[in-house]
Design a protein around this motif. Structure first.
Motif, PDB file in Angstrom:
ATOM      1  N   ASN A   1       0.854  -1.187   0.000  1.00 49.05           N
ATOM      2  CA  ASN A   1       0.000   0.000   0.000  1.00 49.05           C
ATOM      3  C   ASN A   1       0.897   1.246   0.000  1.00 49.05           C
ATOM      4  O   ASN A   1       1.611   1.495   0.969  1.00 49.05           O
ATOM      5  CB  ASN A   1      -0.899  -0.019   1.241  1.00 49.05           C
TER       6      ASN A   1
ATOM      7  N   ASP B   1      -0.047   4.297   0.184  1.00 49.58           N
ATOM      8  CA  ASP B   1      -0.620   5.398   0.959  1.00 49.58           C
ATOM      9  C   ASP B   1      -0.278   5.211   2.436  1.00 49.58           C
ATOM     10  O   ASP B   1      -0.785   4.304   3.095  1.00 49.58           O
ATOM     11  CB  ASP B   1      -2.132   5.442   0.757  1.00 49.58           C
TER      12      ASP B   1
ATOM     13  N   SER C   1       0.042   2.815   7.494  1.00 49.76           N
ATOM     14  CA  SER C   1      -0.608   2.736   6.180  1.00 49.76           C
ATOM     15  C   SER C   1      -2.041   3.237   6.353  1.00 49.76           C
ATOM     16  O   SER C   1      -2.590   3.228   7.450  1.00 49.76           O
ATOM     17  CB  SER C   1      -0.602   1.295   5.689  1.00 49.76           C
ATOM     18  N   ARG C   2      -2.665   3.662   5.246  1.00 47.93           N
ATOM     19  CA  ARG C   2      -4.033   4.187   5.350  1.00 47.93           C
ATOM     20  C   ARG C   2      -4.842   3.828   4.116  1.00 47.93           C
ATOM     21  O   ARG C   2      -4.285   3.565   3.048  1.00 47.93           O
ATOM     22  CB  ARG C   2      -4.053   5.675   5.571  1.00 47.93           C
TER      23      ARG C   2
END
Length: 80
Positions: free
Chosen positions: A62, A64, A75-76
Motif C-alpha cells: 500500500n 498510501d 498505512s491508510r
C-alpha cells in the motif's frame, strides 16, 4: 489484509479500527510466509500497520501511508 514475512512467525494487525491495541488481531498464516486477516468494515478512513518481530511495519503493498496521531508511520485507506 495480507502480509508476507518469514514463515512460522506471529504477525499481528493493529490500527485505528482496534484503537491501536497491538495484539488484538493475530493474522493467520495461510501458506508459508503469507499472513492474512479478513474483516468486513464500514465506510470510513482507516490507518493500520502490522507488527512483526515486535516492530511496527507499514504495508509494503500500500503506497498510501503517513504519520498517524501517535507519531509513527501507518498505512491508510478509505472505504466509501
Amino acid at each position: 489484509f495480507t502480509f508476507r514475512h518469514s514463515e512460522g512467525k506471529r504477525v499481528f494487525l493493529t490500527g485505528s479500527f482496534t484503537n491501536w491495541e497491538p495484539f488484538m488481531i493475530e493474522m493467520n498464516e495461510t501458506s508459508p510466509g503469507v499472513y492474512e486477516f479478513k474483516r468486513n468494515m464500514k465506510p470510513g478512513y482507516y490507518e493500520y500497520c502490522f507488527i512483526a518481530n515486535g516492530r511496527r511495519v507499514i504495508d509494503p503493498l500500500n503506497a498510501d501511508f503517513g504519520t498517524n496521531s501517535h507519531g509513527y508511520l501507518a498505512s491508510r485507506f478509505a472505504i466509501r
